[in-house]
Scaffold this active site. Structure first.
Site, PDB file in Angstrom:
ATOM      1  N   LYS A  38      15.983 -25.930  42.832  1.00  0.00           N
ATOM      2  CA  LYS A  38      15.408 -24.659  43.257  1.00  0.00           C
ATOM      3  C   LYS A  38      15.499 -23.691  42.080  1.00  0.00           C
ATOM      4  CE  LYS A  38      17.166 -20.911  44.820  1.00  0.00           C
ATOM      5  NZ  LYS A  38      16.289 -19.944  44.129  1.00  0.00           N
ATOM      6  N   GLU A  68      28.553 -22.673  36.628  1.00  0.00           N
ATOM      7  CA  GLU A  68      28.485 -21.939  35.356  1.00  0.00           C
ATOM      8  C   GLU A  68      28.121 -20.503  35.693  1.00  0.00           C
ATOM      9  OE1 GLU A  68      29.317 -22.969  32.509  1.00  0.00           O
ATOM     10  OE2 GLU A  68      29.358 -25.136  32.802  1.00  0.00           O
ATOM     11  N   CYS A 102      24.044 -15.271  29.450  1.00  0.00           N
ATOM     12  CA  CYS A 102      25.433 -15.395  29.908  1.00  0.00           C
ATOM     13  C   CYS A 102      26.375 -15.268  28.727  1.00  0.00           C
ATOM     14  CB  CYS A 102      25.632 -16.714  30.627  1.00  0.00           C
ATOM     15  SG  CYS A 102      24.992 -18.098  29.697  1.00  0.00           S
ATOM     16  N   GLU A 105      30.261  -7.296  34.030  1.00  0.00           N
ATOM     17  CA  GLU A 105      29.072  -7.860  33.395  1.00  0.00           C
ATOM     18  C   GLU A 105      27.860  -6.999  33.745  1.00  0.00           C
ATOM     19  OE1 GLU A 105      27.363 -11.575  34.930  1.00  0.00           O
ATOM     20  OE2 GLU A 105      27.110 -12.253  32.866  1.00  0.00           O
TER      21      GLU A 105
HETATM   22  P1  NAD Z   1      22.193 -15.170  40.762  1.00  0.00           P
HETATM   23  O1  NAD Z   1      23.581 -15.629  41.023  1.00  0.00           O
HETATM   24  O2  NAD Z   1      21.710 -13.973  41.453  1.00  0.00           O
HETATM   25  O3  NAD Z   1      21.141 -16.323  41.115  1.00  0.00           O
HETATM   26  C1  NAD Z   1      21.255 -17.624  40.564  1.00  0.00           C
HETATM   27  C2  NAD Z   1      20.536 -18.595  41.494  1.00  0.00           C
HETATM   28  O4  NAD Z   1      21.239 -18.633  42.733  1.00  0.00           O
HETATM   29  C3  NAD Z   1      19.095 -18.221  41.836  1.00  0.00           C
HETATM   30  O5  NAD Z   1      18.303 -19.388  41.889  1.00  0.00           O
HETATM   31  C4  NAD Z   1      19.216 -17.592  43.204  1.00  0.00           C
HETATM   32  O6  NAD Z   1      18.039 -17.682  43.978  1.00  0.00           O
HETATM   33  C5  NAD Z   1      20.330 -18.424  43.813  1.00  0.00           C
HETATM   34  N1  NAD Z   1      21.055 -17.774  44.913  1.00  0.00           N
HETATM   35  C6  NAD Z   1      21.226 -16.452  45.134  1.00  0.00           C
HETATM   36  N2  NAD Z   1      21.937 -16.256  46.266  1.00  0.00           N
HETATM   37  C7  NAD Z   1      22.230 -17.477  46.760  1.00  0.00           C
HETATM   38  C8  NAD Z   1      22.960 -17.938  47.899  1.00  0.00           C
HETATM   39  N3  NAD Z   1      23.522 -17.099  48.748  1.00  0.00           N
HETATM   40  N4  NAD Z   1      23.056 -19.253  48.102  1.00  0.00           N
HETATM   41  C9  NAD Z   1      22.499 -20.131  47.225  1.00  0.00           C
HETATM   42  N5  NAD Z   1      21.802 -19.764  46.134  1.00  0.00           N
HETATM   43  C10 NAD Z   1      21.683 -18.447  45.900  1.00  0.00           C
HETATM   44  O7  NAD Z   1      22.087 -15.032  39.164  1.00  0.00           O
HETATM   45  P2  NAD Z   1      20.838 -14.578  38.284  1.00  0.00           P
HETATM   46  O8  NAD Z   1      20.643 -13.125  38.473  1.00  0.00           O
HETATM   47  O9  NAD Z   1      19.681 -15.486  38.507  1.00  0.00           O
HETATM   48  O10 NAD Z   1      21.400 -14.869  36.823  1.00  0.00           O
HETATM   49  C11 NAD Z   1      22.273 -14.011  36.176  1.00  0.00           C
HETATM   50  C12 NAD Z   1      23.696 -14.500  36.251  1.00  0.00           C
HETATM   51  O11 NAD Z   1      23.771 -15.854  35.817  1.00  0.00           O
HETATM   52  C13 NAD Z   1      24.644 -13.751  35.330  1.00  0.00           C
HETATM   53  O12 NAD Z   1      25.857 -13.499  35.991  1.00  0.00           O
HETATM   54  C14 NAD Z   1      24.860 -14.714  34.174  1.00  0.00           C
HETATM   55  O13 NAD Z   1      26.054 -14.528  33.455  1.00  0.00           O
HETATM   56  C15 NAD Z   1      24.820 -16.017  34.871  1.00  0.00           C
HETATM   57  N6  NAD Z   1      24.507 -17.113  33.957  1.00  0.00           N
HETATM   58  C16 NAD Z   1      25.516 -17.945  33.573  1.00  0.00           C
HETATM   59  C17 NAD Z   1      25.276 -18.975  32.676  1.00  0.00           C
HETATM   60  C18 NAD Z   1      26.377 -19.918  32.256  1.00  0.00           C
HETATM   61  O14 NAD Z   1      26.066 -21.000  31.769  1.00  0.00           O
HETATM   62  N7  NAD Z   1      27.648 -19.567  32.412  1.00  0.00           N
HETATM   63  C19 NAD Z   1      23.978 -19.154  32.181  1.00  0.00           C
HETATM   64  C20 NAD Z   1      22.964 -18.275  32.582  1.00  0.00           C
HETATM   65  C21 NAD Z   1      23.241 -17.262  33.487  1.00  0.00           C
END
Ligand code: NAD
Length: 493
Positions: free
Chosen positions: A175, A250, A284, A385
């Site tokens: 997804k 992650e 990230c 963050e």
């Molecule tokens: P997010 O957590 O809002 O969303 C990530 C994914 O999770 C999306 O596909 C979203 O639709 C899904 N999601 C949201 N709520 C959910 C739920 N309740 N149940 C299941 N899935 C759900 O994050 P974002 O805004 O897309 O990305 C930014 C974040 O990602 C930042 O915190 C960043 O640091 C982190 N990030 C981490 C890494 C790493 O490798 N450590 C890499 C990239 C981004």
């Protein structure tokens, strides 16, 4: 009329059973609509998981070198389509074209790398403690894997999960983030075109709650790999715990660049610019804290502010642009909220600080690259963050204090140190609490053949990329073959 993109289930492009779609719009230009995507529901997820479970029966038996040959062709296809994929990614995600080319290249590198693993996937042989007995280990796939991915690396992160899972013999359902589904459509198309069998890879688009939840909870899913915020990661961990699913998380970061008084300042300024404002700070691994030795603090700030003023912000399709927009209105609001908080907390604004408006800026979510100086460890922007182009600069009086400050965070993804002192460099390698560490380079810039991931609240002990990723998508089986013709009892005979 915008193009309608469908889900990819069991080798076919199908509409969601919900009958609904959502719109994907360019964050740099609201006139540019990329298309309509399926607003999927639990029924779609169930179909995708059933297809993946069925395909697993034969995919796991295909010799790994043959799976590798298919992945090799997928990599070639991505390479051939790199420019188109990257242009579309800039349109849906906003980051500048040279960075989306890098994102696509990362997926290509990962696919070639894992294709090669098809001829390795090493286990070990080891002596037995008994006579005429042979001991070995082999890697075994687990089954269906669910992937939930963020928007900031729209094709690289999906490939980090997909390619190691596939080479090990698993099948997958992904997804993508709702802001960037087209990049994963492109990944699916490459798999389809190059002969990945039906059901081995499946894509269901839609919201985290509606689509993500059943993907995590379904009984036939054996591995859940999630990249995103620490907040959502906690929900994922909770959802996967009751069935002991393998869970790879992650999550967030609050990465630091340290600049010592013996550093090459020009180099450290370039590193800070790229680390803090590359991808509009939406990485990230983005540099969001800068800790500078007091002896060079004023000079370094002056050099940095001068350079920041020259950064060009705009539509990332224009090759001369340095920084694109925030991904969406929510993210822009978050950035502006933190700028407000930092100002109220007493941070000294030395660059940026405002939303960009007027002309084409009004069609997107643009904000100035922003720097706050004199940030102290009790302030909110030191701790939380932001995921935007806001850099918090603080002063330290020694190398030891820099390390203490660097580790003063719940996160542990990436850090960097600029110094010419080899002893301090090695001390930092030992003492810094992160999964990734750079010397005389910015906090961003991972390569695909090294483990990627973080400690503390950034991760749960797993790593993506490199050989380490294979440990997420396979389980060890230990095998003992006794050819002595008699009963031999370890620890007893
Ligand atoms: P997010 O957590 O809002 O969303 C990530 C994914 O999770 C999306 O596909 C979203 O639709 C899904 N999601 C949201 N709520 C959910 C739920 N309740 N149940 C299941 N899935 C759900 O994050 P974002 O805004 O897309 O990305 C930014 C974040 O990602 C930042 O915190 C960043 O640091 C982190 N990030 C981490 C890494 C790493 O490798 N450590 C890499 C990239 C981004």
């Amino acid at each position: 009329m915008a193009e309608v993109f469908k889900n990819f289930i069991n080798g076919k492009w199908v509409e969601s059973k919900s009958g609904e779609t959502f719109t994907n719009v360019n964050p740099a230009n609201s006139d540019d609509v990329l298309g309509e995507f399926q607003k999927s529901n639990e029924d779609d997820v169930n179909d995708a998981i059933a297809a993946a479970a069925d395909a697993y029966k034969s995919w796991r038996l295909m010799p790994a070198p043959k799976r590798g040959e298919i992945l090799y062709r997928v990599a070639n296809r991505l390479l051939a389509d790199k420019e188109r994929i990257s242009q579309e990614m800039t349109r849906e995600m906003g980051k500048v074209i040279k960075e989306t080319r890098g994102d696509t290249q990362e997926a290509i590198d990962m696919t070639y790398y894992m294709a090669g693993e098809g001829r390795r996937l090493y286990g070990m042989t080891t002596p037995s403690e008994m006579e005429s007995k042979f001991n070995m280990t082999i890697r075994q796939p687990l089954g269906v894997c669910s992937f939930i991915t963020p928007w900031n690396f729209p094709i690289a992160i999906p490939s980090w999960k997909m390619m190691p899972a596939l080479i090990c013999g698993n099948t997958i359902v992904i997804k993508p983030a709702t802001d960037t589904p087209l990049s994963v459509v492109n990944l699916m198309k490459a798999c389809e075109a190059e002969g990945v069998p039906a059901g081995v890879v499946n894509m269901v688009t839609g919201s985290g709650g509606t689509v993500g939840t059943p993907m995590m909870k379904h009984k036939d899913v054996k591995v859940v790999s999630f990249t995103g915020s620490t907040e959502v990661g906690r929900i994922v961990a909770g959802a996967c715990a009751p069935n002991f699913k393998h869970t790879c998380l992650e999550m967030g970061g609050k990465n630091v660049q340290m600049v010592m008084d013996d550093a090459k300042l020009e180099l450290a300024v370039e590193g800070a610019l790229w680390g803090a404002f590359g991808t509009t700070g939406q990485r990230c691994t983005a540099t969001s804290r800068l800790v500078v030795h007091e002896k060079v603090y004023d000079k370094f700030l002056e050099m940095l502010v001068e350079k920041v003023a020259k950064l060009k912000v705009g539509n990332g399709l224009d090759e001369s642009i340095d920084m694109g927009p925030c991904i969406n209105q929510d993210q822009l609001d978050t950035v502006l909220k933190y700028i407000d908080i930092a100002t109220k907390d007493g941070g000294r604004l030395v660059a940026g600080g405002k939303r960009l408006t007027g002309g084409d800026y009004d069609k997107g979510f643009f904000v100035q690259p922003t720097i706050f100086a004199d940030i102290t460890q009790d302030m909110t922007i030191w701790k939380e963050e932001i995921f935007g182009p806001v850099l918090a600069v603080s002063k330290c009086n020694s190398f030891e204090q820099a390390i203490e400050m660097a580790n003063d965070t719940v996160y542990g993804l990436s850090a960097s140190l600029y110094t010419q002192n080899v002893n301090n460099a090695y001390t930092a390698m030992r003492d810094i609490e992160t999964g990734i560490f750079y010397v005389n380079a910015p906090t961003i810039g991972a390569e695909t053949h090294l483990p990627f991931g973080g400690v503390k609240e950034t991760g749960n002990g797993h790593r993506e990329a490199s050989e380490a990723a294979l440990d997420v998508y396979s389980e060890w089986k230990s095998i003992y073959v006794d050819y002595s013709g008699k009963l031999q009892r370890p620890q007893i005979d």
